[in-house]
Design an enzyme around this catalytic site. Structure first.
Site, PDB file in Angstrom:
ATOM      1  N   ASP A  37      -1.356  17.710  -2.809  1.00 12.04           N
ATOM      2  CA  ASP A  37      -0.109  16.959  -2.049  1.00 12.04           C
ATOM      3  C   ASP A  37      -0.021  17.708  -0.858  1.00 12.04           C
ATOM      4  O   ASP A  37      -0.360  18.703  -0.722  1.00 12.04           O
ATOM      5  CB  ASP A  37       0.959  17.231  -3.026  1.00 12.04           C
ATOM      6  CG  ASP A  37       1.767  16.079  -2.676  1.00 12.04           C
ATOM      7  OD1 ASP A  37       2.183  15.589  -1.603  1.00 12.04           O
ATOM      8  OD2 ASP A  37       2.254  15.050  -3.593  1.00 12.04           O
ATOM      9  N   TYR A 154       2.004  -1.897   3.934  1.00  9.86           N
ATOM     10  CA  TYR A 154       1.897  -1.532   2.658  1.00  9.86           C
ATOM     11  C   TYR A 154       1.102  -2.553   1.818  1.00  9.86           C
ATOM     12  O   TYR A 154       0.081  -2.021   1.089  1.00  9.86           O
ATOM     13  CB  TYR A 154       3.577  -1.311   1.942  1.00  9.86           C
ATOM     14  CG  TYR A 154       3.211  -0.737   0.649  1.00  9.86           C
ATOM     15  CD1 TYR A 154       3.015   0.790   0.447  1.00  9.86           C
ATOM     16  CD2 TYR A 154       3.469  -1.342  -0.593  1.00  9.86           C
ATOM     17  CE1 TYR A 154       3.058   1.248  -0.751  1.00  9.86           C
ATOM     18  CE2 TYR A 154       3.565  -0.740  -1.867  1.00  9.86           C
ATOM     19  CZ  TYR A 154       3.274   0.618  -1.812  1.00  9.86           C
ATOM     20  OH  TYR A 154       3.055   1.116  -3.096  1.00  9.86           O
ATOM     21  N   LYS A 158      -2.562  -1.677   0.367  1.00 14.05           N
ATOM     22  CA  LYS A 158      -2.736  -1.617  -1.216  1.00 14.05           C
ATOM     23  C   LYS A 158      -3.488  -3.066  -1.588  1.00 14.05           C
ATOM     24  O   LYS A 158      -4.422  -2.632  -2.621  1.00 14.05           O
ATOM     25  CB  LYS A 158      -1.596  -1.898  -1.870  1.00 14.05           C
ATOM     26  CG  LYS A 158      -0.520  -0.515  -1.824  1.00 14.05           C
ATOM     27  CD  LYS A 158      -1.056   0.485  -2.291  1.00 14.05           C
ATOM     28  CE  LYS A 158      -0.266   1.829  -2.420  1.00 14.05           C
ATOM     29  NZ  LYS A 158      -0.792   3.072  -2.946  1.00 14.05           N
TER      30      LYS A 158
END
Length: 261
Positions: A37, A154, A158
């Protein structure tokens, strides 16, 4: 024997939210987990180690090829190989009509949400092939299969993850690596720390709006991150042995019917 005993899993975006839940769940099933991360993954590692699991935190911006290569190398160096890759890292991409979106915001969203999974697969695949039981689990979104208000970047990224999943399944299924994706719906997380910056009252109001929207689904509620994690464990395990290229909604039924604003 637990379902992932003896396996090594690299989970991106695992410092919090769905990624952290997946890392903890996979460790509970016997996997040694690399928590990757841009944020400090120490809390996830501590949770895993507190119950006797093994985990390692590495700093990784999935949009940076060198950092991705280094994260994969850290997993292999620490644990001797790699069996499972979970592409969870993602950003919301902000909101607004398409003509109002800043080009820099669009490019960053593409870099993290779509190029990131590609870079991780590219770096990890030689090791997944070598393991003989390689698995890729991509975390997409219901917004990858439907349109959503003011979410051009987004939705586009996706949707790209959804079809990248199918394409990778075509190429790598014959070589022994299975690739599947999960479509989370309304999950009770604070993606990107949005609510954290609103103050207590603003955060409560934002969560109330999500709860109201989730209440219109067939199951009528938000999910906990652990409910997504359990599906990720299933897809990484041998229990899903005849599944590849699958796009699995974990969405309370929201993509089965109309959703209201």
């Amino acid at each position: 024997m637990t379902r992932l005993e003896g396996r090594v899993a690299l989970v991106t975006g695992a410092a919090g939210g769905i990624g952290a839940a997946i890392a903890v769940a996979m460790a509970a099933e016997g996997a040694r987990v690399v928590v990757a991360d841009v944020k400090n993954g120490g809390a996830t590692v501590a949770t895993i180690e507190a119950t006797g699991g093994q985990a390692l935190a590495v700093a990784c911006d999935v949009a940076d090829p060198a950092q991705v290569e280094a994260a994969v190398a850290a997993a292999v160096d620490a644990y001797g190989g790699l069996d499972v890759l979970v592409n969870d890292a993602g950003i919301s991409g902000g909101s607004g009509l398409a003509h109002e979106v800043e080009v820099e915001d669009w490019l960053r969203t593409v870099a993290v949400n779509l190029t990131g999974p590609f870079l991780c697969v590219r770096a990890a695949m030689p090791h997944l092939l070598a393991s003989g039981r390689g698995r890729v689990v991509n975390i997409a979104s219901t917004y990858g299969v439907v349109g959503a208000p003011q979410a051009a970047a987004y939705c586009a990224t996706k949707g790209g993850v959804v079809n990248l999943t199918r394409q990778l399944a075509v190429d790598y299924g014959p070589l022994g690596v299975r690739v599947n994706a999960i479509l989370p719906g309304y999950i009770d997380t604070d993606m990107g720390g949005y609510r954290a910056g609103l103050g207590p009252e603003g955060a409560a109001a934002a969560n109330a709006r999500r709860n109201a929207a989730a209440g219109l689904q067939p199951l009528g509620r938000q999910a906990g991150a652990e409910e997504v994690a359990s599906v990720a464990v299933f897809l990484a395990s041998d229990e899903s042995s005849f599944m590849t290229g699958a796009i699995v909604p974990v969405d309370g039924g929201c993509t089965t019917t109309f959703r209201h604003p």
